[in-house]
Design a protein around this motif. Structure first.
Motif, mmCIF file in Angstrom:
data_model
loop_
_atom_site.group_PDB
_atom_site.id
_atom_site.type_symbol
_atom_site.label_atom_id
_atom_site.label_comp_id
_atom_site.label_asym_id
_atom_site.label_seq_id
_atom_site.Cartn_x
_atom_site.Cartn_y
_atom_site.Cartn_z
ATOM 1 N N ASN A 190 0.832 -1.214 0.000
ATOM 2 C CA ASN A 190 0.000 0.000 0.000
ATOM 3 C C ASN A 190 0.862 1.258 0.000
ATOM 4 O O ASN A 190 0.503 2.257 -0.614
ATOM 5 N N ASN A 253 -5.702 4.577 0.233
ATOM 6 C CA ASN A 253 -6.397 3.550 1.014
ATOM 7 C C ASN A 253 -7.907 3.743 0.954
ATOM 8 O O ASN A 253 -8.667 2.785 0.936
ATOM 9 N N ARG A 257 -10.738 1.096 -0.251
ATOM 10 C CA ARG A 257 -11.907 0.780 0.569
ATOM 11 C C ARG A 257 -13.197 0.911 -0.251
ATOM 12 O O ARG A 257 -14.099 0.086 -0.144
ATOM 13 N N VAL A 284 -7.514 -1.839 5.082
ATOM 14 C CA VAL A 284 -6.858 -1.104 3.984
ATOM 15 C C VAL A 284 -6.688 -1.930 2.694
ATOM 16 O O VAL A 284 -6.033 -1.477 1.757
#
Ligand SMILES: *Cc1c(COP(=O)(O)O)cnc(C)c1O
Length: 367
Positions: A190, A253, A257, A284
């Motif tokens: 991420n 993130n 989502r 996440v």
């Protein structure tokens, strides 16, 4: 074809800013442990809400150095045991073995894919020193039960945060839940660098000080060595890239989502098991992992519909050739997970059309 992930897509929108940052590093003429690493360590500490961040070479080293640090402090000894989920990526386990401690595999909860907190106590012996919990796929693997067990038996909690940058549990970020945490900034994570990179976060100043020395030949002062250290430094170029990308982590993130929410609400097919979520607001979504009985058939079908998928992971650690000594052990939940999981494409730069195509392909399977 919708690719599972092009690393290029993750950097495309930041390219100008990254090039500028890299150019500044070139001109600084300071390429190892300079101001960029220091600044990233400060910003990442602030982001995670911890006292200390130590930039290191990669995620495996981050975890290995935490255990090494506790050994130098006399808190862990060779032969001690560390509980670790049996369905994790191999790196979590290797960090324990590298230090000559013993990994004790604990089955995950099949709904969350994280270590089953109710099994912890049954695996604790008088040699157990820590729980290495893994926030797998982006979901927090930390709970009141885990905290209670750690307190009762005097165990350290080490977090493997390689897949959970920015995830939150009861208002606290991943990396600030246990005693120390290891992060990877491998390009696909991420928060990803343009090569290998990692970090340790902790509120323990003493541990941080030791790890800071060990990552750099065990030295605080050049040519004076206090520990038998290693070379595992975060480099200035990667720190510069990470400083740019950290600014966009929350935003990215949030997009992950939103896509996961679409998938979870719109994929409706009795043959597919969409992932369960403990807290929709704080997951996440490093990976979106479905389960299905006839995985190969589903994988081929999605491919025919122009959707590339990957398997995280096809072989559990205890069935790997590297762990012959475990090959006959039985971890039924883990084996079931490894037999049935499949990951759909999910990244912050997917288009609405691609998202719709993935959903359509899933829903038309078996019809
Ligand atoms: C990626 C990953 C690691 C290792 O990180 P590297 O930077 O590749 O060494 C460790 N644990 C988990 C769960 C990972 O996904």
């Amino acid at each position: 074809m919708i690719p599972f992930l092009n690393f290029k897509d993750l950097n495309f929108s930041h390219k100008k800013e990254i090039i500028r940052a890299i150019s500044e590093v070139i001109d600084s003429s300071n390429y190892i442990l300079g101001n960029g690493v220091k600044l990233f360590e400060q910003k990442f500490s602030h982001y995670c809400g911890v006292r200390e961040t130590i930039g290191v070479g990669n995620g495996l080293d981050a975890l290995t150095l935490i255990i090494r640090g506790y050994k130098e402090m006399g808190i862990f000894n060779e032969g001690d045991e560390i509980l670790v989920p049996s369905n994790t990526y191999i790196a979590s386990i290797l960090s324990i073995i590298e230090n000559r401690l013993k990994p004790v595999l604990v089955e995950p909860d099949i709904k969350t894919y994280t270590i089953d907190p109710l099994l912890l106590e049954s695996r604790i012996t008088n040699k157990t020193k820590a729980i290495l919990t893994v926030h797998l796929y982006g979901q927090i693997g930390f709970s009141k039960e885990m905290k209670r067990a750690a307190k009762k038996y005097g165990l350290k909690i080490i977090e493997d945060c390689a897949q959970s940058h920015g995830a939150v549990y009861e208002g606290k970020k991943a990396g600030n839940l246990g005693d120390a945490a290891g992060f990877s900034f491998y390009p696909s994570k991420n928060l990803g660098a343009l090569g290998d990179a990692g970090a340790v976060t902790t509120n323990d100043r003493k541990l941080a000080k030791i790890i800071r020395a060990i990552r750099n030949y065990g030295s605080y002062k050049k040519y004076y060595n206090e520990y038998k250290g290693v070379n595992s430094r975060l480099d200035e170029l990667q720190a510069a890239v990470l400083l740019v990308k950290l600014k966009y982590l929350d935003q990215e993130n949030k997009k992950r989502r939103a896509i996961a929410k679409e998938y979870r609400s719109k994929i409706k097919n009795p043959l597919l098991h969409v992932p369960s979520v403990i807290d929709e607001d704080t997951h996440v979504w490093h990976l979106f992992v479905l389960r299905t009985r006839q995985r190969d058939k589903f994988k081929k079908y999605l491919h025919s519909q122009g959707v590339e998928t990957l398997i995280h992971y096809p072989i559990p650690p205890h069935k790997q050739k590297a762990f012959k000594e475990w090959n006959n052990q039985k971890y039924p939940v883990t084996e079931e997970i490894h037999k049935t999981v499949i990951s759909l494409p999910l990244n912050p730069f997917m288009t609405l059309k691609q998202i719709a195509q993935v959903i359509f392909a899933c829903n038309s399977y078996g019809k």
